[in-house]
Motif scaffolding. Structure first.
Motif, mmCIF file in Angstrom:
data_model
loop_
_atom_site.group_PDB
_atom_site.id
_atom_site.type_symbol
_atom_site.label_atom_id
_atom_site.label_comp_id
_atom_site.label_asym_id
_atom_site.label_seq_id
_atom_site.Cartn_x
_atom_site.Cartn_y
_atom_site.Cartn_z
ATOM 1 N N THR A 194 -0.574 7.345 -6.047
ATOM 2 C CA THR A 194 0.308 8.428 -5.221
ATOM 3 C C THR A 194 0.247 8.070 -3.689
ATOM 4 O O THR A 194 -0.643 7.675 -3.134
ATOM 5 N N ILE A 195 1.337 8.062 -3.153
ATOM 6 C CA ILE A 195 1.764 7.961 -1.540
ATOM 7 C C ILE A 195 2.295 8.882 -1.091
ATOM 8 O O ILE A 195 3.491 9.619 -1.340
ATOM 9 N N ALA A 196 1.581 9.348 0.101
ATOM 10 C CA ALA A 196 2.350 10.534 1.068
ATOM 11 C C ALA A 196 3.130 9.820 2.014
ATOM 12 O O ALA A 196 2.703 8.814 2.797
ATOM 13 N N MET A 197 4.446 10.188 2.034
ATOM 14 C CA MET A 197 5.480 9.465 2.911
ATOM 15 C C MET A 197 5.569 10.771 3.988
ATOM 16 O O MET A 197 6.363 11.733 3.651
ATOM 17 N N ILE A 198 5.070 10.654 5.219
ATOM 18 C CA ILE A 198 4.887 11.559 6.403
ATOM 19 C C ILE A 198 6.082 11.424 7.399
ATOM 20 O O ILE A 198 5.775 10.443 8.414
ATOM 21 N N HIS A 199 7.108 12.124 7.522
ATOM 22 C CA HIS A 199 7.944 12.311 8.485
ATOM 23 C C HIS A 199 7.571 13.629 9.492
ATOM 24 O O HIS A 199 7.268 14.640 8.735
ATOM 25 N N GLY A 200 7.241 13.484 10.596
ATOM 26 C CA GLY A 200 6.815 14.607 11.579
ATOM 27 C C GLY A 200 5.689 15.346 11.117
ATOM 28 O O GLY A 200 4.701 14.805 10.981
ATOM 29 N N PHE A 201 5.738 16.656 11.217
ATOM 30 C CA PHE A 201 4.333 17.481 11.042
ATOM 31 C C PHE A 201 3.750 17.189 9.680
ATOM 32 O O PHE A 201 4.236 17.290 8.537
ATOM 33 N N CYS A 202 2.400 17.057 9.564
ATOM 34 C CA CYS A 202 1.598 16.945 8.582
ATOM 35 C C CYS A 202 0.262 17.766 9.043
ATOM 36 O O CYS A 202 -0.627 17.567 9.655
ATOM 37 N N ILE A 203 0.431 18.997 8.871
ATOM 38 C CA ILE A 203 -0.667 20.093 9.394
ATOM 39 C C ILE A 203 -0.972 20.883 8.089
ATOM 40 O O ILE A 203 -0.456 21.432 7.362
ATOM 41 N N GLY A 204 -2.390 21.347 8.456
ATOM 42 C CA GLY A 204 -3.139 22.194 7.574
ATOM 43 C C GLY A 204 -3.004 21.886 6.182
ATOM 44 O O GLY A 204 -3.535 20.843 5.788
ATOM 45 N N GLY A 205 -2.411 22.860 5.214
ATOM 46 C CA GLY A 205 -2.455 22.656 4.053
ATOM 47 C C GLY A 205 -1.359 21.093 3.725
ATOM 48 O O GLY A 205 -1.695 20.902 2.729
ATOM 49 N N GLY A 206 -0.544 20.896 4.520
ATOM 50 C CA GLY A 206 0.111 19.731 4.266
ATOM 51 C C GLY A 206 -0.823 18.564 4.512
ATOM 52 O O GLY A 206 -0.591 17.380 3.588
ATOM 53 N N ALA A 207 -1.655 18.544 5.486
ATOM 54 C CA ALA A 207 -2.543 17.284 5.732
ATOM 55 C C ALA A 207 -3.421 17.450 4.360
ATOM 56 O O ALA A 207 -3.926 16.497 3.964
ATOM 57 N N GLY A 208 -3.926 18.428 3.938
ATOM 58 C CA GLY A 208 -4.816 18.607 2.713
ATOM 59 C C GLY A 208 -3.958 17.929 1.409
ATOM 60 O O GLY A 208 -4.698 17.217 0.637
ATOM 61 N N LEU A 209 -2.751 18.047 1.108
ATOM 62 C CA LEU A 209 -1.984 17.335 0.112
ATOM 63 C C LEU A 209 -1.856 15.934 0.620
ATOM 64 O O LEU A 209 -2.202 15.125 -0.458
ATOM 65 N N ALA A 210 -1.659 15.494 1.726
ATOM 66 C CA ALA A 210 -1.370 14.221 2.247
ATOM 67 C C ALA A 210 -2.885 13.369 1.968
ATOM 68 O O ALA A 210 -2.692 12.384 1.650
ATOM 69 N N LEU A 211 -3.851 13.891 2.384
ATOM 70 C CA LEU A 211 -5.375 13.486 2.093
ATOM 71 C C LEU A 211 -5.825 13.265 0.835
ATOM 72 O O LEU A 211 -6.704 12.388 0.334
#
Length: 279
Positions: free
Chosen positions: A116-133
């Motif tokens: 799995t690869i998180a492709m991160i444009h812009g904000f990666c905050i809170g719950g978004g960071a949780g999914l990305a990590l």
């Protein structure tokens, strides 16, 4: 990319959401957090739907790599949808139920057998960071901003989520991240190990999909076994046991091992066919 599925097949109507979209091209599937107007803030319906959706992708032999991204190019995800907190986290009982949904979504990403690869444009905050990590790899653009914000909301980050931060950034930096809740600029997030690659905004998508296509072209038994091995190391295993020895040795019985050797001897690119569908 052609539309492959949407997250509208959950068990109960309350779990249905149009806010998760799945497309597929070749062996690469894309799961899009589809709430661009709210910077892709993650609502409870999305958390509920993610595990079944990800299990479906994991079981699909045509899918070899999954990219998770946010709609548009301004935000991966700005966090959990705080507008729901008064309803969904208004007391300890409701909060426990909500937190279980979040944990289940993160586990579903982390426990996929496929990369799995998180492709991160812009904000990666809170719950978004949780999914990305929870993803195996994180590619971000130079405008990205990363933050984990429980200290700004009076919440406590889970032990499992905390471990993901510690594994990447180390214990003292993890404390700095968690205690401050500050937004971290893209270059600093790269230096901390939170991002794996940093690209110009206009280059991020091309780079991510080219990398995913490369991984999809490799021997999939090897790719998935590598993920298993790294996972065991990060949980503290330091020596082979029977399970890891069996995993390594079983690779010699795959059609891809035979093809890899044959293609090398014939001086041609390999054509790997193992998908795991046959066990």
């Amino acid at each position: 990319m052609t539309e492959h599925a949407t997250a509208t097949q959950a068990a109960e109507p309350a779990d249905r959401t149009e806010d998760l979209l799945v497309t597929q091209e070749g062996g690469v599937a894309t799961l899009t957090l589809n709430r661009e107007r709210s910077r892709n803030a993650i609502n409870i319906g999305m958390y509920r739907a993610l595990p079944d959706l990800l299990r479906t992708l994991d079981a699909d032999p045509d899918v070899k790599v999954v990219i998770i991204r946010g709609a548009g190019d301004k935000s991966f995800a700005s966090g959990a949808d705080i507008k729901e907190f008064e309803q969904e986290r208004s007391d300890a009982t409701k909060a426990k139920n909500y937190n279980e949904k979040v944990a289940a979504a993160e586990h579903a990403i982390e426990e996929m057998s496929k990369p799995t690869i998180a492709m991160i444009h812009g904000f990666c905050i809170g719950g978004g960071a949780g999914l990305a990590l929870s993803c195996d790899i994180r590619f971000a653009d130079t405008n990205a901003k990363f933050a984990i914000t429980p200290a700004k909301l009076g919440l406590v980050y889970s032990l499992e989520s905390t471990k993901r931060v510690v594994d990447l950034a180390g214990p003292s930096r993890a404390k700095w991240i968690l205690m401050s809740g500050l937004q971290i600029q893209a270059q600093r997030a790269l230096e901390l190990g939170l991002f794996d690659e940093l690209l110009a905004p206009e280059e991020l998508e091309t780079y991510t999909y080219e990398f995913a296509a490369t991984v999809a072209s490799r021997a999939q038994f090897s790719v998935r076994a590598g993920k298993v091995m790294v996972g065991k190391v990060t949980t503290g295993q330091v020596a082979d046991d029977q399970a890891t020895l069996d995993l390594r040795n079983s690779s010699f019985d795959t059609v891809d091992f035979a093809e890899g050797v044959r293609s090398f001897m014939e001086k041609r690119p390999p054509v790997f066919t193992w998908t795991g569908a046959d066990g």
